[in-house]
Design a protein around this motif. Structure first.
Motif, PDB file in Angstrom:
ATOM      1  N   ASP A   1       0.863  -1.183   0.000  1.00  0.00           N
ATOM      2  CA  ASP A   1       0.000   0.000   0.000  1.00  0.00           C
ATOM      3  C   ASP A   1       0.901   1.235   0.000  1.00  0.00           C
ATOM      4  O   ASP A   1       1.432   1.623   1.037  1.00  0.00           O
ATOM      5  CB  ASP A   1      -0.911  -0.010   1.221  1.00  0.00           C
ATOM      6  CG  ASP A   1      -1.898   1.150   1.224  1.00  0.00           C
ATOM      7  OD1 ASP A   1      -1.793   2.031   0.344  1.00  0.00           O
ATOM      8  OD2 ASP A   1      -2.759   1.187   2.122  1.00  0.00           O
ATOM      9  N   TYR A   2       1.088   1.821  -1.163  1.00  0.00           N
ATOM     10  CA  TYR A   2       1.979   2.970  -1.305  1.00  0.00           C
ATOM     11  C   TYR A   2       1.318   4.297  -0.920  1.00  0.00           C
ATOM     12  O   TYR A   2       1.939   5.358  -1.059  1.00  0.00           O
ATOM     13  CB  TYR A   2       2.490   3.058  -2.748  1.00  0.00           C
ATOM     14  CG  TYR A   2       3.354   1.887  -3.158  1.00  0.00           C
ATOM     15  CD1 TYR A   2       4.605   1.688  -2.590  1.00  0.00           C
ATOM     16  CD2 TYR A   2       2.905   0.980  -4.120  1.00  0.00           C
ATOM     17  CE1 TYR A   2       5.394   0.609  -2.967  1.00  0.00           C
ATOM     18  CE2 TYR A   2       3.695  -0.101  -4.501  1.00  0.00           C
ATOM     19  CZ  TYR A   2       4.936  -0.283  -3.924  1.00  0.00           C
ATOM     20  OH  TYR A   2       5.708  -1.350  -4.298  1.00  0.00           O
ATOM     21  N   GLY A   3       0.090   4.243  -0.432  1.00  0.00           N
ATOM     22  CA  GLY A   3      -0.567   5.451   0.035  1.00  0.00           C
ATOM     23  C   GLY A   3      -0.636   6.535  -1.023  1.00  0.00           C
ATOM     24  O   GLY A   3      -1.053   6.290  -2.157  1.00  0.00           O
ATOM     25  N   THR A   4      -0.208   7.756  -0.658  1.00  0.00           N
ATOM     26  CA  THR A   4      -0.302   8.901  -1.580  1.00  0.00           C
ATOM     27  C   THR A   4       0.681   8.806  -2.746  1.00  0.00           C
ATOM     28  O   THR A   4       0.608   9.615  -3.676  1.00  0.00           O
ATOM     29  CB  THR A   4      -0.072  10.223  -0.830  1.00  0.00           C
ATOM     30  OG1 THR A   4       1.231  10.211  -0.221  1.00  0.00           O
ATOM     31  CG2 THR A   4      -1.127  10.436   0.252  1.00  0.00           C
ATOM     32  N   TRP A   5       1.587   7.837  -2.695  1.00  0.00           N
ATOM     33  CA  TRP A   5       2.484   7.628  -3.838  1.00  0.00           C
ATOM     34  C   TRP A   5       1.762   6.923  -4.989  1.00  0.00           C
ATOM     35  O   TRP A   5       2.230   6.938  -6.127  1.00  0.00           O
ATOM     36  CB  TRP A   5       3.692   6.800  -3.403  1.00  0.00           C
ATOM     37  CG  TRP A   5       4.805   7.594  -2.790  1.00  0.00           C
ATOM     38  CD1 TRP A   5       4.688   8.718  -2.036  1.00  0.00           C
ATOM     39  CD2 TRP A   5       6.202   7.304  -2.883  1.00  0.00           C
ATOM     40  NE1 TRP A   5       5.924   9.151  -1.640  1.00  0.00           N
ATOM     41  CE2 TRP A   5       6.880   8.301  -2.149  1.00  0.00           C
ATOM     42  CE3 TRP A   5       6.943   6.302  -3.497  1.00  0.00           C
ATOM     43  CZ2 TRP A   5       8.263   8.329  -2.027  1.00  0.00           C
ATOM     44  CZ3 TRP A   5       8.332   6.322  -3.370  1.00  0.00           C
ATOM     45  CH2 TRP A   5       8.977   7.326  -2.650  1.00  0.00           C
ATOM     46  N   THR A   6       0.663   6.258  -4.700  1.00  0.00           N
ATOM     47  CA  THR A   6      -0.058   5.472  -5.691  1.00  0.00           C
ATOM     48  C   THR A   6      -0.502   6.320  -6.881  1.00  0.00           C
ATOM     49  O   THR A   6      -1.050   7.411  -6.721  1.00  0.00           O
ATOM     50  CB  THR A   6      -1.293   4.818  -5.049  1.00  0.00           C
ATOM     51  OG1 THR A   6      -0.873   3.999  -3.953  1.00  0.00           O
ATOM     52  CG2 THR A   6      -2.053   3.969  -6.060  1.00  0.00           C
TER      53      THR A   6
ATOM     54  N   SER B   1      13.650  -0.812   5.385  1.00  0.00           N
ATOM     55  CA  SER B   1      13.002  -1.271   6.613  1.00  0.00           C
ATOM     56  C   SER B   1      12.462  -0.105   7.431  1.00  0.00           C
ATOM     57  O   SER B   1      11.612  -0.294   8.308  1.00  0.00           O
ATOM     58  CB  SER B   1      13.978  -2.088   7.462  1.00  0.00           C
ATOM     59  OG  SER B   1      15.049  -1.293   7.934  1.00  0.00           O
ATOM     60  N   ALA B   2      12.929   1.115   7.138  1.00  0.00           N
ATOM     61  CA  ALA B   2      12.454   2.305   7.840  1.00  0.00           C
ATOM     62  C   ALA B   2      11.451   3.104   7.018  1.00  0.00           C
ATOM     63  O   ALA B   2      10.967   4.140   7.479  1.00  0.00           O
ATOM     64  CB  ALA B   2      13.635   3.196   8.210  1.00  0.00           C
ATOM     65  N   ALA B   3      11.151   2.639   5.802  1.00  0.00           N
ATOM     66  CA  ALA B   3      10.289   3.402   4.904  1.00  0.00           C
ATOM     67  C   ALA B   3       8.820   3.114   5.183  1.00  0.00           C
ATOM     68  O   ALA B   3       8.389   1.959   5.206  1.00  0.00           O
ATOM     69  CB  ALA B   3      10.612   3.059   3.454  1.00  0.00           C
ATOM     70  N   ALA B   4       8.054   4.184   5.413  1.00  0.00           N
ATOM     71  CA  ALA B   4       6.608   4.087   5.585  1.00  0.00           C
ATOM     72  C   ALA B   4       5.967   5.086   4.635  1.00  0.00           C
ATOM     73  O   ALA B   4       6.318   6.272   4.641  1.00  0.00           O
ATOM     74  CB  ALA B   4       6.208   4.369   7.020  1.00  0.00           C
ATOM     75  N   PHE B   5       5.039   4.617   3.810  1.00  0.00           N
ATOM     76  CA  PHE B   5       4.444   5.480   2.794  1.00  0.00           C
ATOM     77  C   PHE B   5       3.304   6.307   3.386  1.00  0.00           C
ATOM     78  O   PHE B   5       2.491   5.794   4.166  1.00  0.00           O
ATOM     79  CB  PHE B   5       3.955   4.636   1.621  1.00  0.00           C
ATOM     80  CG  PHE B   5       5.075   3.923   0.923  1.00  0.00           C
ATOM     81  CD1 PHE B   5       5.873   4.592   0.008  1.00  0.00           C
ATOM     82  CD2 PHE B   5       5.354   2.596   1.215  1.00  0.00           C
ATOM     83  CE1 PHE B   5       6.932   3.953  -0.621  1.00  0.00           C
ATOM     84  CE2 PHE B   5       6.405   1.945   0.589  1.00  0.00           C
ATOM     85  CZ  PHE B   5       7.204   2.627  -0.323  1.00  0.00           C
ATOM     86  N   PRO B   6       3.225   7.585   3.048  1.00  0.00           N
ATOM     87  CA  PRO B   6       2.176   8.456   3.581  1.00  0.00           C
ATOM     88  C   PRO B   6       0.782   7.893   3.308  1.00  0.00           C
ATOM     89  O   PRO B   6       0.456   7.569   2.171  1.00  0.00           O
ATOM     90  CB  PRO B   6       2.394   9.781   2.821  1.00  0.00           C
ATOM     91  CG  PRO B   6       3.825   9.726   2.367  1.00  0.00           C
ATOM     92  CD  PRO B   6       4.103   8.283   2.094  1.00  0.00           C
ATOM     93  N   ASP B   7       0.002   7.723   4.375  1.00  0.00           N
ATOM     94  CA  ASP B   7      -1.354   7.163   4.278  1.00  0.00           C
ATOM     95  C   ASP B   7      -1.355   5.734   3.734  1.00  0.00           C
ATOM     96  O   ASP B   7      -2.391   5.259   3.241  1.00  0.00           O
ATOM     97  CB  ASP B   7      -2.261   8.053   3.405  1.00  0.00           C
ATOM     98  CG  ASP B   7      -2.445   9.446   3.992  1.00  0.00           C
ATOM     99  OD1 ASP B   7      -2.463   9.569   5.232  1.00  0.00           O
ATOM    100  OD2 ASP B   7      -2.546  10.407   3.204  1.00  0.00           O
ATOM    101  N   GLY B   8      -0.219   5.049   3.814  1.00  0.00           N
ATOM    102  CA  GLY B   8      -0.122   3.671   3.351  1.00  0.00           C
ATOM    103  C   GLY B   8       0.468   2.785   4.428  1.00  0.00           C
ATOM    104  O   GLY B   8       0.277   3.016   5.621  1.00  0.00           O
ATOM    105  N   GLU B   9       1.221   1.775   4.019  1.00  0.00           N
ATOM    106  CA  GLU B   9       1.871   0.890   4.976  1.00  0.00           C
ATOM    107  C   GLU B   9       3.374   1.022   4.873  1.00  0.00           C
ATOM    108  O   GLU B   9       3.903   1.627   3.922  1.00  0.00           O
ATOM    109  CB  GLU B   9       1.445  -0.565   4.760  1.00  0.00           C
ATOM    110  CG  GLU B   9       1.940  -1.218   3.491  1.00  0.00           C
ATOM    111  CD  GLU B   9       1.484  -2.659   3.331  1.00  0.00           C
ATOM    112  OE1 GLU B   9       1.220  -3.353   4.339  1.00  0.00           O
ATOM    113  OE2 GLU B   9       1.386  -3.108   2.171  1.00  0.00           O
ATOM    114  N   SER B  10       4.075   0.477   5.831  1.00  0.00           N
ATOM    115  CA  SER B  10       5.526   0.470   5.778  1.00  0.00           C
ATOM    116  C   SER B  10       5.991  -0.750   4.989  1.00  0.00           C
ATOM    117  O   SER B  10       5.258  -1.737   4.839  1.00  0.00           O
ATOM    118  CB  SER B  10       6.125   0.427   7.187  1.00  0.00           C
ATOM    119  OG  SER B  10       5.881  -0.836   7.793  1.00  0.00           O
TER     120      SER B  10
END
Length: 245
Positions: free
Chosen positions: A87-92, A113-122
């Motif tokens: 779920d890439y969130g706002t990157w989608t 491992s530290a990347a979490a997508f805005p309004d998505g999942e890590s």
């Protein structure tokens, strides 16, 4: 020791134009992707698959249907939410060339491992649920069909890379070193002690060596040991040779 063949879906228009499709609905295989899906089906037609399990998105379901249709005894692919695209969130839906300019892009590349997508999942959350899904299905299908079961999981590039990284004992931060192309097959055999990665990112070649062996009363119990010295080759279900005194 069941064997899973990890298949990435065939190419889509989003892949071809550099757009991050993510979980966008209505993204289908393009002409090249459809050809890739049928090619995978032909490669796997020599194997009696215990199941074809797929991410629920259209591009993976279309690939899974091509694989299932090529079987001597076709069966309906089974859907598994754990194999969904990240779920890439706002990157989608955005172009990769634009995303590459964002600060988060560098984290995704160097420290996923530290990347979490805005309004998505890590990416760590994605990896955990995908690995969990594959291991659950592997255990289930081995229980239903025996230790020689061979099955297919159709999923997405980053998801398959995360599953392979886990099987290889790699930290998620190293998973960007792996390449998983559209329409490719990667093979993992899980055992009580460790997974064995039998192949990665192949797009052609005979997969007949994965065919379950004929049943034999004298057949030895399969081993989790790695073959010291490298083993004898592509017989995926053969017992590793142990050293002698």
């Amino acid at each position: 020791m069941a064997t899973v063949i990890l298949v990435r879906h065939g190419r889509t228009g989003a892949n071809a134009t550099g757009v991050l499709a993510g979980r966008t609905r209505g993204v289908h295989l393009d002409e090249t992707g459809a050809e890739q899906a049928h090619a995978v089906g032909a490669r796997l037609s020599v194997l009696p698959l215990a199941a074809v399990v797929t991410s629920p998105l259209e591009r993976t379901r279309e690939t899974a249907k091509a694989i299932a249709a090529a079987q001597a005894a076709p069966s309906r692919p089974r859907s598994e939410k754990g194999l969904l695209e990240c779920d890439y969130g706002t990157w989608t839906g955005r172009e990769l060339k634009t995303l590459a300019k964002e600060e988060l892009w560098r984290t995704v590349q160097a420290h996923p491992s530290a990347a979490a997508f805005p309004d998505g999942e890590s990416m760590a959350e994605m990896a955990a649920r995908a690995v969990g899904a594959v291991r659950r299905w592997d255990f289930r299908l081995e229980d239903e069909h025996g230790a020689d079961a061979v099955w297919v999981a159709v999923s997405h590039g980053d998801v398959i890379k995360a599953i392979l990284a886990d099987a290889l004992g790699m930290h998620l931060d190293a998973f960007q070193r792996l390449v998983v192309d559209p329409g490719s097959c990667s093979v993992v055999r899980y055992t009580p002690l460790r997974p064995f990665v039998l192949s990665m990112n192949t797009t052609e070649g005979d997969l007949g060596h994965l065919r379950p062996p004929r049943k034999s009363k004298r057949r030895k119990r399969a081993s989790s040991d790695a073959a010291v010295g490298g083993g004898t080759g592509a017989a995926a279900h053969a017992d590793p040779v142990r050293p002698t005194a």
